[in-house]
Design a protein around this motif. Sequence first.
Motif, PDB file in Angstrom:
ATOM      1  N   ILE A 136       0.950  -1.476   0.191  1.00  0.00           N
ATOM      2  CA  ILE A 136      -0.094  -0.096   0.187  1.00  0.00           C
ATOM      3  C   ILE A 136       0.502   1.573   0.308  1.00  0.00           C
ATOM      4  N   LEU A 137       2.026   1.400   0.893  1.00  0.00           N
ATOM      5  CA  LEU A 137       2.862   2.525   0.808  1.00  0.00           C
ATOM      6  C   LEU A 137       3.199   2.019  -0.439  1.00  0.00           C
ATOM      7  N   ALA A 138       4.391   1.887  -0.709  1.00  0.00           N
ATOM      8  CA  ALA A 138       4.541   1.678  -2.202  1.00  0.00           C
ATOM      9  C   ALA A 138       3.993   2.274  -3.444  1.00  0.00           C
ATOM     10  N   ALA A 139       2.224   1.823  -3.326  1.00  0.00           N
ATOM     11  CA  ALA A 139       1.489   2.002  -4.002  1.00  0.00           C
ATOM     12  C   ALA A 139       0.996   3.781  -4.393  1.00  0.00           C
ATOM     13  N   LEU A 140       1.057   4.353  -2.882  1.00  0.00           N
ATOM     14  CA  LEU A 140       0.837   5.904  -3.121  1.00  0.00           C
ATOM     15  C   LEU A 140       2.029   6.350  -3.054  1.00  0.00           C
ATOM     16  N   ALA A 141       3.288   6.037  -2.994  1.00  0.00           N
ATOM     17  CA  ALA A 141       4.500   7.254  -3.008  1.00  0.00           C
ATOM     18  C   ALA A 141       4.143   6.366  -4.648  1.00  0.00           C
ATOM     19  N   GLN A 142       4.152   5.737  -5.525  1.00  0.00           N
ATOM     20  CA  GLN A 142       4.338   6.123  -6.795  1.00  0.00           C
ATOM     21  C   GLN A 142       3.599   6.272  -7.564  1.00  0.00           C
ATOM     22  N   SER A 143       2.215   6.826  -6.192  1.00  0.00           N
ATOM     23  CA  SER A 143       1.405   7.436  -7.762  1.00  0.00           C
ATOM     24  C   SER A 143       1.571   9.012  -7.178  1.00  0.00           C
ATOM     25  N   ARG A 144       2.086   8.892  -6.012  1.00  0.00           N
ATOM     26  CA  ARG A 144       2.623  10.484  -5.356  1.00  0.00           C
ATOM     27  C   ARG A 144       3.694  11.611  -6.202  1.00  0.00           C
ATOM     28  N   GLU A 145       4.560   9.750  -6.485  1.00  0.00           N
ATOM     29  CA  GLU A 145       5.726  10.063  -7.732  1.00  0.00           C
ATOM     30  C   GLU A 145       5.635  11.218  -9.184  1.00  0.00           C
ATOM     31  N   ASN A 146       4.080   9.713 -10.056  1.00  0.00           N
ATOM     32  CA  ASN A 146       3.678  10.207 -10.907  1.00  0.00           C
ATOM     33  C   ASN A 146       2.805  11.322 -10.324  1.00  0.00           C
ATOM     34  N   MET A 147       2.012  11.946 -10.009  1.00  0.00           N
ATOM     35  CA  MET A 147       1.331  13.171  -9.759  1.00  0.00           C
ATOM     36  C   MET A 147       2.265  14.644  -9.971  1.00  0.00           C
ATOM     37  N   ARG A 148       3.469  14.001  -8.567  1.00  0.00           N
ATOM     38  CA  ARG A 148       4.290  14.860  -8.912  1.00  0.00           C
ATOM     39  C   ARG A 148       4.872  15.843 -10.094  1.00  0.00           C
ATOM     40  N   THR A 149       5.474  14.373 -10.610  1.00  0.00           N
ATOM     41  CA  THR A 149       6.104  15.057 -12.484  1.00  0.00           C
ATOM     42  C   THR A 149       5.474  15.634 -13.479  1.00  0.00           C
ATOM     43  N   THR A 150       3.916  15.235 -13.100  1.00  0.00           N
ATOM     44  CA  THR A 150       2.410  15.889 -13.724  1.00  0.00           C
ATOM     45  C   THR A 150       1.821  16.692 -13.078  1.00  0.00           C
ATOM     46  N   ARG A 151       2.229  17.255 -12.051  1.00  0.00           N
ATOM     47  CA  ARG A 151       1.212  18.849 -11.355  1.00  0.00           C
ATOM     48  C   ARG A 151       0.165  19.180 -11.903  1.00  0.00           C
ATOM     49  N   PRO A 152       1.606  19.607 -13.327  1.00  0.00           N
ATOM     50  CA  PRO A 152       0.257  20.690 -14.022  1.00  0.00           C
ATOM     51  C   PRO A 152      -0.715  20.980 -14.737  1.00  0.00           C
ATOM     52  N   VAL A 153      -1.126  19.117 -14.829  1.00  0.00           N
ATOM     53  CA  VAL A 153      -2.439  18.453 -15.536  1.00  0.00           C
ATOM     54  C   VAL A 153      -3.419  17.937 -14.306  1.00  0.00           C
ATOM     55  N   PHE A 154      -3.223  18.554 -12.888  1.00  0.00           N
ATOM     56  CA  PHE A 154      -2.922  17.976 -11.591  1.00  0.00           C
ATOM     57  C   PHE A 154      -4.515  18.876 -11.056  1.00  0.00           C
ATOM     58  N   PRO A 155      -5.392  18.867 -10.522  1.00  0.00           N
ATOM     59  CA  PRO A 155      -5.873  20.507  -9.567  1.00  0.00           C
ATOM     60  C   PRO A 155      -4.490  20.454  -8.252  1.00  0.00           C
ATOM     61  N   ARG A 156      -4.913  21.589  -8.126  1.00  0.00           N
ATOM     62  CA  ARG A 156      -3.117  21.345  -6.316  1.00  0.00           C
ATOM     63  C   ARG A 156      -4.186  20.361  -5.431  1.00  0.00           C
ATOM     64  N   GLU A 157      -5.429  20.518  -5.285  1.00  0.00           N
ATOM     65  CA  GLU A 157      -5.678  20.348  -4.313  1.00  0.00           C
ATOM     66  C   GLU A 157      -5.982  18.642  -4.534  1.00  0.00           C
ATOM     67  N   ALA A 158      -5.533  18.193  -5.166  1.00  0.00           N
ATOM     68  CA  ALA A 158      -6.045  16.545  -5.447  1.00  0.00           C
ATOM     69  C   ALA A 158      -4.245  16.253  -5.185  1.00  0.00           C
ATOM     70  N   TRP A 159      -3.236  17.068  -5.477  1.00  0.00           N
ATOM     71  CA  TRP A 159      -1.772  16.669  -5.220  1.00  0.00           C
ATOM     72  C   TRP A 159      -1.998  16.857  -3.646  1.00  0.00           C
ATOM     73  N   GLU A 160      -1.927  17.676  -3.287  1.00  0.00           N
ATOM     74  CA  GLU A 160      -2.313  18.426  -1.358  1.00  0.00           C
ATOM     75  C   GLU A 160      -2.936  17.320  -0.822  1.00  0.00           C
ATOM     76  N   ALA A 161      -4.040  17.063  -1.229  1.00  0.00           N
ATOM     77  CA  ALA A 161      -4.408  15.708  -0.992  1.00  0.00           C
ATOM     78  C   ALA A 161      -3.684  14.356  -0.868  1.00  0.00           C
ATOM     79  N   LEU A 162      -3.384  13.467  -1.975  1.00  0.00           N
ATOM     80  CA  LEU A 162      -2.736  12.651  -2.134  1.00  0.00           C
ATOM     81  C   LEU A 162      -1.150  12.792  -1.590  1.00  0.00           C
ATOM     82  N   ASN A 163      -0.543  13.761  -1.596  1.00  0.00           N
ATOM     83  CA  ASN A 163       0.661  13.889  -0.780  1.00  0.00           C
ATOM     84  C   ASN A 163       0.247  13.594   0.348  1.00  0.00           C
TER      85      ASN A 163
END
Length: 190
Positions: free
Chosen positions: A84-111
């Motif tokens: 679970i933690l590895a999957a969350l970490a990978q999702s977080r890293e993928n969202m971090r590297t593509t932050r412009p396509v995601f709402p800021r609130e989504a990044w903050e929630a996943l982080n």
Amino acid sequence: MLLSRVAETVYWAGRYLERAEATARIIKVHTEQFLDMPKEAASGWEPLLAITGSREEFAELHPEATEEHVLQFLVADPENPSSILAALAQSRENMRTTRPVFPREAWEALNGLYLQAAETSEDAVPRRRRLAWLDAVIADCQRLTGLLVGCMSQDEAYLFLRIGRHVERSDMTTRVLDVQAGTLLAQRGG
């Protein structure tokens, strides 16, 4: 137009987020079933490894599939890329590297979800706190999904995110069915 590497990264962000939620759900259901069944009827913890496709990786690290070892492996083991933690970490890293396509609130929630889960992951192993920890992870994943549906532009990036989630969901569903079918066939002697 969406770049292919961005599409792939968004796709995997969706898959990893779905994997974390699905693994938490499977552990929760198995725990509840395990606690409700008589000891002689309980199936043990090995079926969770079969469902997640991590039998071999687990066997390399642990001699037997005890409750504590399986849960630690599926929740927070850094050697398990599907925990679970590895999957969350990978999702977080993928969202971090593509932050412009995601709402800021989504990044903050996943982080926030990742940091909270990492900080409290030891609560997932003892039976007394396990269900509360799993419920919190599931609820936060669902909240994040709702936030993405409500706030993210319904463009190509959003479609790749949804494709990733649905592919992971169908993969996990077929794994559950495969393990259950194998159990039923073994009981019938076929």
